[in-house]
Write a protein that holds these residues in place. Structure first.
Motif, mmCIF file in Angstrom:
data_model
loop_
_atom_site.group_PDB
_atom_site.id
_atom_site.type_symbol
_atom_site.label_atom_id
_atom_site.label_comp_id
_atom_site.label_asym_id
_atom_site.label_seq_id
_atom_site.Cartn_x
_atom_site.Cartn_y
_atom_site.Cartn_z
ATOM 1 N N LEU A 1 43.138 51.190 53.180
ATOM 2 C CA LEU A 1 42.872 49.794 53.529
ATOM 3 C C LEU A 1 44.161 49.030 53.831
ATOM 4 O O LEU A 1 44.191 48.150 54.689
ATOM 5 C CB LEU A 1 42.118 49.107 52.383
ATOM 6 C CG LEU A 1 40.662 49.526 52.177
ATOM 7 C CD1 LEU A 1 40.135 48.982 50.850
ATOM 8 C CD2 LEU A 1 39.795 49.026 53.329
ATOM 9 N N LEU A 2 45.231 49.380 53.125
ATOM 10 C CA LEU A 2 46.511 48.703 53.335
ATOM 11 C C LEU A 2 47.216 49.179 54.605
ATOM 12 O O LEU A 2 48.042 48.456 55.168
ATOM 13 C CB LEU A 2 47.417 48.938 52.125
ATOM 14 C CG LEU A 2 48.786 48.251 52.115
ATOM 15 C CD1 LEU A 2 48.631 46.730 52.116
ATOM 16 C CD2 LEU A 2 49.604 48.700 50.900
ATOM 17 N N MET B 1 43.225 40.312 52.648
ATOM 18 C CA MET B 1 43.455 39.407 51.523
ATOM 19 C C MET B 1 42.213 38.563 51.248
ATOM 20 O O MET B 1 41.579 38.050 52.176
ATOM 21 C CB MET B 1 44.633 38.477 51.809
ATOM 22 C CG MET B 1 45.922 39.174 52.176
ATOM 23 S SD MET B 1 46.640 40.029 50.748
ATOM 24 C CE MET B 1 48.005 40.901 51.528
ATOM 25 N N HIS B 2 41.892 38.409 49.984
ATOM 26 C CA HIS B 2 40.867 37.429 49.616
ATOM 27 C C HIS B 2 41.344 36.048 50.049
ATOM 28 O O HIS B 2 42.540 35.750 49.982
ATOM 29 C CB HIS B 2 40.641 37.473 48.111
ATOM 30 C CG HIS B 2 39.470 36.675 47.643
ATOM 31 N ND1 HIS B 2 39.535 35.297 47.461
ATOM 32 C CD2 HIS B 2 38.205 37.039 47.325
ATOM 33 C CE1 HIS B 2 38.369 34.862 47.049
ATOM 34 N NE2 HIS B 2 37.537 35.890 46.954
ATOM 35 N N PRO B 3 40.442 35.184 50.514
ATOM 36 C CA PRO B 3 40.873 33.853 50.973
ATOM 37 C C PRO B 3 41.661 33.073 49.923
ATOM 38 O O PRO B 3 42.495 32.232 50.275
ATOM 39 C CB PRO B 3 39.562 33.150 51.329
ATOM 40 C CG PRO B 3 38.603 34.254 51.618
ATOM 41 C CD PRO B 3 38.991 35.390 50.734
ATOM 42 N N ASP B 4 41.381 33.335 48.645
ATOM 43 C CA ASP B 4 42.080 32.639 47.571
ATOM 44 C C ASP B 4 43.110 33.526 46.873
ATOM 45 O O ASP B 4 43.489 33.265 45.724
ATOM 46 C CB ASP B 4 41.081 32.115 46.540
ATOM 47 C CG ASP B 4 40.120 31.089 47.128
ATOM 48 O OD1 ASP B 4 40.581 30.266 47.946
ATOM 49 O OD2 ASP B 4 38.933 31.125 46.787
ATOM 50 N N GLU C 1 37.754 45.950 47.088
ATOM 51 C CA GLU C 1 38.383 46.342 48.352
ATOM 52 C C GLU C 1 39.082 45.197 49.068
ATOM 53 O O GLU C 1 39.284 45.232 50.283
ATOM 54 C CB GLU C 1 37.366 47.039 49.271
ATOM 55 C CG GLU C 1 36.776 48.298 48.644
ATOM 56 C CD GLU C 1 36.053 49.190 49.635
ATOM 57 O OE1 GLU C 1 35.736 48.695 50.738
ATOM 58 O OE2 GLU C 1 35.821 50.366 49.314
ATOM 59 N N GLN C 2 39.482 44.184 48.317
ATOM 60 C CA GLN C 2 40.337 43.126 48.834
ATOM 61 C C GLN C 2 41.517 42.921 47.892
ATOM 62 O O GLN C 2 41.417 43.162 46.685
ATOM 63 C CB GLN C 2 39.578 41.804 48.960
ATOM 64 C CG GLN C 2 38.661 41.708 50.171
ATOM 65 C CD GLN C 2 38.156 40.284 50.353
ATOM 66 O OE1 GLN C 2 37.553 39.700 49.445
ATOM 67 N NE2 GLN C 2 38.406 39.711 51.526
ATOM 68 N N ILE C 3 42.616 42.459 48.455
ATOM 69 C CA ILE C 3 43.769 42.119 47.634
ATOM 70 C C ILE C 3 43.583 40.705 47.106
ATOM 71 O O ILE C 3 43.387 39.760 47.874
ATOM 72 C CB ILE C 3 45.077 42.228 48.438
ATOM 73 C CG1 ILE C 3 45.345 43.693 48.790
ATOM 74 C CG2 ILE C 3 46.250 41.642 47.655
ATOM 75 C CD1 ILE C 3 46.518 43.894 49.725
#
Length: 351
Positions: A13-14, A37-40, A129-131
């Protein structure tokens, strides 16, 4: 990707973001940041950037000015490893450097017109599956040194372009080996426990350095400290001055955090902060004793070879440390800039 273990999946994913940062364009990097990236997402960045929220704030604050300074910017990773810490959180750790032609001033560091490099250690915490969290140190003092603009004390150890792993295997492939990762990590944690025994419980022998470290070890410290070769080099150029100035190292466990994880023969740690101690004597970086407790952010990678540590990459947020003791490195840099062409002769700032 559906059949990958979680850590191999996170590396996959990265990968598109790393590729975009290698062939760097604003749009591609912005797009990949927003995908991953997560929005926050919280970005814990080194001084002077501080904490940022969300991929747009990260790009605008950190990458946009760097791209202006280095229009041919690219990122090169020589370590990409992953794993879970004891509480189950999943991390990826990346080590490498940014490079490009230093065309325009950055952070009021004068441009050189030549290629420069700036090491980074960046750690990413994944959820669903998000940072969701980033902890990152960029070696900004390294850029100052290449611009001949480092305004503080010289390094005791060797300053140079720090290499990647001697074995050229730092981009650790899958599948993830849980047992090997745990074994490598356990070696590092045991080593650190023995380091903490000195000087409070005895002489240097209590650290059992020969048990944990290879005789030809390399300790790659941050710019401002430098690289040391061999156990004696590590002791002379880093550990002895460090502990002489701050002998209470490791005595405040409730004030720090550590996220350890291993991947094959590599291990890593991050923490924000992961050290707290008091500058109670002289000898470290030319700083006078002041009985001032500071916190340190140290993001590290280790490589084991034949059961011992052969290489250790260390970045410490030294600019944040100086800020805590009232030394504004950038203000001192600007004082020198007043005599440099292209800078304001009263403020030392770039136009």
């Amino acid at each position: 990707m559906d059949f990958m273990d979680q850590h191999s999946r996170h590396k996959a994913l990265l990968s598109p973001l790393r590729a975009a940062q290698y062939d760097f364009t604003e749009q591609d990097v912005r797009d990949e940041l927003k995908k991953l990236m997560h929005p926050d997402a919280v970005f814990h960045m080194c001084h002077p950037f501080g904490d940022l929220n969300g991929p747009d704030a990260f790009y605008n604050t950190v990458y946009a000015p760097l791209l202006t300074a280095l229009p041919d910017l690219e990122r090169r990773d020589y370590i990409v490893m992953a794993g879970s810490e004891d509480d189950g959180a999943d991390w990826i750790g990346c080590g490498g450097y940014h490079t490009g032609t230093f065309t325009n001033p950055w952070l009021n560091i004068p441009a050189t017109g030549h290629q420069i490099s700036m090491r980074f250690h960046e750690f990413y915490r994944f959820e669903n599956e998000q940072i969701v969290e980033v902890q990152a140190i960029w070696d900004i003092p390294e850029v100052m040194m290449q611009a001949q603009a480092w305004p503080l004390s010289p390094s005791l150890a060797r300053e140079w372009h720090v290499p990647g792993p001697a074995t050229q295997d730092g981009l650790v492939p899958g599948p993830y080996d849980v047992e090997q990762g745990r074994k490598t990590c356990a070696h590092i944690v045991d080593m650190l426990k023995h380091l903490s025994l000195y000087p409070s419980t005895g002489g240097p022998e209590v650290m059992q350095l020969d048990r944990f470290w290879h005789e030809k070890m390399n300790w790659y410290g941050p710019a401002g400290i430098g690289t040391a070769r061999g156990i004696q080099g590590f002791r002379n150029w880093h550990q002895i001055p460090f502990l002489a100035a701050m002998p209470d190292r490791g005595q405040y466990p409730d004030e720090v955090t550590h996220h350890f994880f291993g991947d094959q023969n590599y291990a890593a740690v991050t923490g924000w902060p992961n050290m707290a101690q008091t500058i109670s004597a002289g000898g470290w970086l030319g700083i006078a004793p002041m009985d001032k407790k500071i916190s340190l952010r140290s993001l590290d990678f280790w490589r084991l070879e034949n059961g011992k540590i052969r290489e250790n990459w260390v970045l410490v947020d030294l600019l944040h440390m100086y800020d805590q003791i009232g030394v504004d490195v950038f203000a001192r840099l600007r004082e020198f800039n007043k005599s440099r062409p292209g800078f304001d002769h009263e403020t030392g700032k770039a136009p």
